[in-house]
Design an enzyme around this catalytic site. Structure first.
Site, PDB file in Angstrom:
ATOM      1  N   ASP A 107      11.518 -41.670 -72.378  1.00  0.00           N
ATOM      2  CA  ASP A 107      11.804 -42.876 -72.950  1.00  0.00           C
ATOM      3  C   ASP A 107      13.238 -43.268 -72.808  1.00  0.00           C
ATOM      4  O   ASP A 107      14.163 -42.657 -72.551  1.00  0.00           O
ATOM      5  CB  ASP A 107      11.492 -43.054 -74.415  1.00  0.00           C
ATOM      6  CG  ASP A 107       9.919 -42.592 -74.920  1.00  0.00           C
ATOM      7  OD1 ASP A 107       9.226 -42.353 -73.920  1.00  0.00           O
ATOM      8  OD2 ASP A 107       9.709 -42.515 -76.272  1.00  0.00           O
ATOM      9  N   HIS A 249      14.043 -37.939 -73.468  1.00  0.00           N
ATOM     10  CA  HIS A 249      14.691 -39.167 -73.001  1.00  0.00           C
ATOM     11  C   HIS A 249      15.610 -38.938 -71.622  1.00  0.00           C
ATOM     12  O   HIS A 249      15.930 -38.121 -71.681  1.00  0.00           O
ATOM     13  CB  HIS A 249      15.680 -39.804 -74.163  1.00  0.00           C
ATOM     14  CG  HIS A 249      14.720 -40.161 -75.474  1.00  0.00           C
ATOM     15  ND1 HIS A 249      14.385 -39.009 -76.249  1.00  0.00           N
ATOM     16  CD2 HIS A 249      14.258 -41.079 -76.020  1.00  0.00           C
ATOM     17  CE1 HIS A 249      13.703 -39.571 -77.448  1.00  0.00           C
ATOM     18  NE2 HIS A 249      13.741 -40.726 -77.019  1.00  0.00           N
TER      19      HIS A 249
END
Length: 282
Positions: A107, A249
């Site tokens: 993400d 991430h």
């Protein structure tokens, strides 16, 4: 003997239904969550419990357990023939995939350097992942988004500015989803189907209106709150099982380092990496 066979069939059917329900729960949990009941990402890391398999194992007698295990092997391998040493040739195995599949997701990117470094490592290892990008970052680094597509990764929507859905910002959130999808489509030429809602907050009304499918997770690396690579790797390895969706991430250097270590370790354990659509719909 007939009694054992009957029990084994019922157990297999029950496990199959439980598997389908678990897959639905991964996606559906988090829908229509009131603002006052929303959770931090780390608190949504486990979407269903894993006790069903253990309960089933405990309920089987020795003979029934052996029968179910042997029947599963027969179904998986089909009518393959073993040589004198008990080995099965690759030709006999055919297209059956004996590896355990997991999906690695990232993400908040793309980051101008960390995402590129991550893509280099994934390419070197022959691994595909799923990237849920922020629209504002995709607009800044379209070349990295194009590279994601060219190298076979799935690209999803993570809103434009990492907006959390609340009762008071529904329309603004909707506009961010549309703006981000438009940005990705302008870069890649492809429609965006999957969305990772920030903090797991979602409204199912968006699915029909925008033709978007929410993707959550059930293994949280918590790499966003730790700069300790070993800690991140250890957490993911401890929590990951077959069919899991791992949240990471691509916006931190330690996350990239940890992700590549996770890939190496899980591949050693027999896991293969696929995009989220293969986990959700295969």
């Amino acid at each position: 003997m007939h009694k054992w066979v009957g029990k084994a069939v019922m157990i297999c059917l029950g496990l199959a239904v439980a598997g389908l329900l678990a897959k639905e729960i991964r996606v559906r949990i988090g829908q229509n969550v009131p603002a006052e009941e929303t959770f931090a990402e780390s608190e949504l890391s486990v979407l269903w419990n894993r006790t069903e398999q253990e309960d089933t194992q405990d309920s089987l007698g020795d003979g029934e357990e052996a029968f179910v295990e042997e029947k599963a092997k027969e179904d998986a391998w089909g009518a393959s023939r073993e040589d004198a040493a008990g080995n099965v040739s690759e030709e006999e195995i055919g297209d059956y995939d004996v590896s355990r599949k997991v999906a690695l997701t990232f993400d908040d990117g793309p980051h101008p350097s960390y995402t590129a470094e991550l893509l280099d490592g994934l390419k070197e290892r022959g691994v595909r992942a799923s990237f849920f990008v922020l629209g504002e970052h995709a607009q800044l680094h379209p070349d990295i988004v194009r590279r994601m597509q060219e190298e076979g990764h799935l690209i999803g929507n993570h809103t434009y500015s990492h907006m959390q859905l609340k009762d008071c910002n529904w329309e603004e959130y909707r506009k961010e989803l549309i703006k981000t999808s438009d940005t990705i489509r302008e870069i890649t030429g492809a429609e965006v189907v999957y969305v990772r809602p920030p903090y797991g907050c979602w409204d199912s009304a968006f699915e029909e209106e925008l033709n978007m499918f929410p993707v959550l997770w059930n293994v949280d690396s918590r790499d966003w709150c730790s700069q300790n690579t070993d800690e991140i790797v250890g957490r993911v390895l401890h929590d990951t099982e077959e069919g899991d969706i791992i949240l990471m991430h691509d916006y931190y250097d330690t996350s990239v380092e940890a992700a590549l270590q996770v890939v190496d370790e899980l591949k050693e354990e027999g896991y293969s990496f696929v995009t989220v659509e293969e986990i959700l719909f295969d």
